[in-house]
Enzyme design. Structure first.
Site, PDB file in Angstrom:
ATOM      1  CB  SER A   1       5.293 -28.225  47.220  1.00 44.83           C
ATOM      2  OG  SER A   1       5.186 -26.807  47.509  1.00 44.83           O
TER       3      SER A   1
ATOM      4  CG  ASP B   1      15.843  -5.914  23.413  1.00 44.42           C
ATOM      5  OD1 ASP B   1      16.412  -7.316  23.668  1.00 44.42           O
ATOM      6  OD2 ASP B   1      16.480  -5.022  23.899  1.00 44.42           O
TER       7      ASP B   1
ATOM      8  N   GLY C   1      27.377 -12.959  25.091  1.00 42.86           N
ATOM      9  CA  GLY C   1      28.573 -13.180  24.293  1.00 42.86           C
ATOM     10  C   GLY C   1      29.288 -14.656  24.733  1.00 42.86           C
TER      11      GLY C   1
ATOM     12  CG  HIS D   1      19.168  -3.122  20.706  1.00 41.63           C
ATOM     13  ND1 HIS D   1      18.000  -3.698  20.409  1.00 41.63           N
ATOM     14  CD2 HIS D   1      19.431  -2.139  21.349  1.00 41.63           C
ATOM     15  CE1 HIS D   1      17.193  -2.856  21.265  1.00 41.63           C
ATOM     16  NE2 HIS D   1      17.794  -2.170  21.750  1.00 41.63           N
TER      17      HIS D   1
ATOM     18  CD  GLU E   1      16.621  -4.150  27.323  1.00 42.85           C
ATOM     19  OE1 GLU E   1      17.711  -4.772  26.784  1.00 42.85           O
ATOM     20  OE2 GLU E   1      16.461  -3.090  27.305  1.00 42.85           O
TER      21      GLU E   1
ATOM     22  CG  ASP F   1      21.541   0.844  22.234  1.00 41.96           C
ATOM     23  OD1 ASP F   1      21.970   0.033  21.178  1.00 41.96           O
ATOM     24  OD2 ASP F   1      20.869   0.272  22.785  1.00 41.96           O
TER      25      ASP F   1
ATOM     26  CB  SER G   1      28.998  -9.090  26.396  1.00 46.90           C
ATOM     27  OG  SER G   1      28.280 -10.152  26.620  1.00 46.90           O
TER      28      SER G   1
ATOM     29  CD  GLU H   1      12.255 -18.648  51.809  1.00 45.28           C
ATOM     30  OE1 GLU H   1      11.640 -19.155  50.740  1.00 45.28           O
ATOM     31  OE2 GLU H   1      12.569 -19.611  52.488  1.00 45.28           O
TER      32      GLU H   1
ATOM     33  CE1 TYR I   1      37.739  -9.622  20.138  1.00 42.27           C
ATOM     34  CE2 TYR I   1      38.510  -9.480  22.239  1.00 42.27           C
ATOM     35  CZ  TYR I   1      38.360 -10.197  21.015  1.00 42.27           C
ATOM     36  OH  TYR I   1      38.883 -11.471  20.988  1.00 42.27           O
TER      37      TYR I   1
END
Length: 357
Positions: A251, A190, A133, A107, A194, A82, A26, A226, A24
C-alpha cells in the site's frame, strides 16, 4: 564482472575424471547426483557414523570414508562444514590427494583464513552454487540450472579454471551463469551478508520488533504475524523484482512508512556497526573466534542456540504454525549438537533453506 555459460565450459576438460564428493547433505547430494547424471564417475566420502550414509547408499553411490574415497580421485569437492575441514585434512586427506588433482570447495572460509593448507601440487578452486541443495538439484532436473560463483586459488596444471568450469557445467550452473570471483571476496561478502542481513540482521530486527510490540501490551500472536509471518510475502516480492516491485505491490501507506521510518531504524549508528562487522571479517578476528569456539567445545554457541530457541517468539510461532498446514510447518527443530548441518544432514531438505554459503 565476468560471467561464464555453457559455451565457455568445455566438458572435455574433465573427460574420464573420477569425482569424489565429501559430504552428502544439502549441497553434497545435489553435487553427487548432478555430476553422475552428467556422465561422471562419482563416489561419496562420509564418516562411518554419518547420518547421510544410508541415504547415499540408497541413492546408488559407492560410499567410503573420506580419505579412502579421495585416494584415487581426479576431482575432490569438499562439502563438509567449515569447522570440520581442518581436522579432515590433518587426518590423512592431504596425503592422499593425487598430484595434479582438482581440489574444490563451495565456500572459501578454510582456504582464505588458512585453516586448510592444500598440497602445492594440486589445483585448488571454488564452485559455489547460489542456491540451497534441493534447488540445485531441481534446477538441474528442469534443465535450467542455478547460478554459481567460481574462483581459482591455485593453478598448478594451468587448467584449473577450465576444469572448474567443466565441473560447474556438470552441476548445471553454466546454464544460468557462473560469476568469477576470488576466495577472499566470496568469503568476506558471504560472511558479511549472513551476519549483517540474512541471519544476524534479520533475526535481531524481527526479535526486537516483536519485543517492542509485546512490551507495549500488544498480543504476542499479532506481533508474530506483523513482524515475522508477513516477512516472507515481502521477501518474495523483493526476490522476484527487487525493492521496486515490493514498493509497487504494498500500500502507499506502507511505502511511505518505508521511506520515513526505514532510515530511522537503520541509521548511521547501525551503518557504523555494519562497518565494524565487516572489519572483523576482513581482519580474521571473527574467523579466529569461530575456530576457537569449536576448539573449546562450542559451549557458548550451543548456549546461544538453546537460549534463542526458548524465546517467546518461538513459542508463539510454533503454536500458530501448527494451524497453517499450507506452509508445511516443521513440528520440531532438532537442538542437539550436529543434529542439523546443511553440509551433513539431508534432513535439512525438509525445511525451507536460504543459500548463505
Amino acid at each position: 564482472m565476468k560471467m561464464y555459460y555453457d559455451d565457455d565450459a568445455d566438458p572435455q576438460a574433465l573427460a574420464g575424471s573420477r569425482v569424489t564428493i565429501l559430504g552428502y547433505g544439502s549441497q553434497g547430494h545435489a553435487h553427487a547426483q548432478n555430476l553422475r547424471d552428467s556422465g561422471y564417475q562419482v563416489r561419496v566420502g562420509l564418516r562411518p557414523s554419518s547420518s547421510s550414509r544410508a541415504q547415499a547408499l540408497a541413492d546408488g553411490f559407492q560410499v567410503d570414508d573420506p580419505v579412502t574415497a579421495a585416494r584415487d580421485a581426479d576431482v575432490v569437492m569438499v562439502l563438509i562444514p567449515d569447522h570440520d575441514q581442518a581436522a579432515l585434512f590433518a587426518d590423512g586427506l592431504t596425503e592422499v590427494l593425487r598430484p595434479g588433482c582438482l581440489l574444490l570447495f563451495a565456500h572459501g572460509f578454510s582456504i582464505h583464513y588458512g585453516t586448510v593448507i592444500p598440497p602445492r601440487d594440486c589445483d585448488v578452486a571454488m564452485v559455489a552454487p547460489k542456491a540451497p541443495g534441493h534447488m540445485v538439484r531441481a534446477c538441474f532436473v528442469d534443465q535450467i540450472g542455478c547460478p554459481a560463483l567460481l574462483a581459482v586459488h591455485q593453478d598448478v596444471t594451468g587448467r584449473a579454471k577450465q576444469r572448474a568450469l567443466a565441473y560447474a557445467r556438470g552441476l548445471g550452473s553454466t546454464k544460468a551463469g557462473v560469476l568469477e570471483t576470488t576466495f577472499k571476496e566470496e568469503t568476506e561478502t558471504d560472511l558479511f551478508g549472513e551476519q549483517a542481513v540474512l541471519c544476524g540482521g534479520v533475526t535481531a530486527l524481527i526479535t526486537a520488533a516483536f519485543e517492542t510490540l509485546t512490551e507495549a501490551g500488544y498480543q504476542p500472536e499479532l506481533a508474530y504475524f506483523e513482524c515475522l509471518h508477513e516477512l516472507k510475502l515481502i521477501v518474495d516480492l523483493i526476490y522476484q523484482g527487487g525493492l521496486s516491485l515490493m514498493r509497487y505491490s504494498v500500500s502507499d501507506t506502507a511505502e511511505f512508512g518505508d521511506y520515513v521510518s526505514g532510515p530511522v531504524i537503520v541509521d548511521e549508528h547501525v551503518r557504523e556497526q555494519m562497518r565494524g562487522v565487516l572489519h572483523r571479517i576482513q581482519s580474521g578476528s571473527f574467523a579466529e573466534r569461530w575456530i576457537d569456539e569449536n576448539r573449546s567445545g562450542r559451549h557458548d554457541f550451543l548456549a546461544q542456540r538453546q537460549s534463542h530457541s526458548e524465546h517467546p517468539i518461538e513459542t508463539v510461532g510454533k503454536k500458530l504454525r501448527a494451524q497453517m498446514s499450507w506452509i508445511q510447518p516443521v513440528a520440531a527443530v532438532p537442538q542437539s549438537p550436529g543434529a542439523v548441518a546443511a553440509e551433513e544432514s539431508p534432513t535439512v531438505e525438509a525445511t525451507p533453506e536460504v543459500a548463505v554459503s
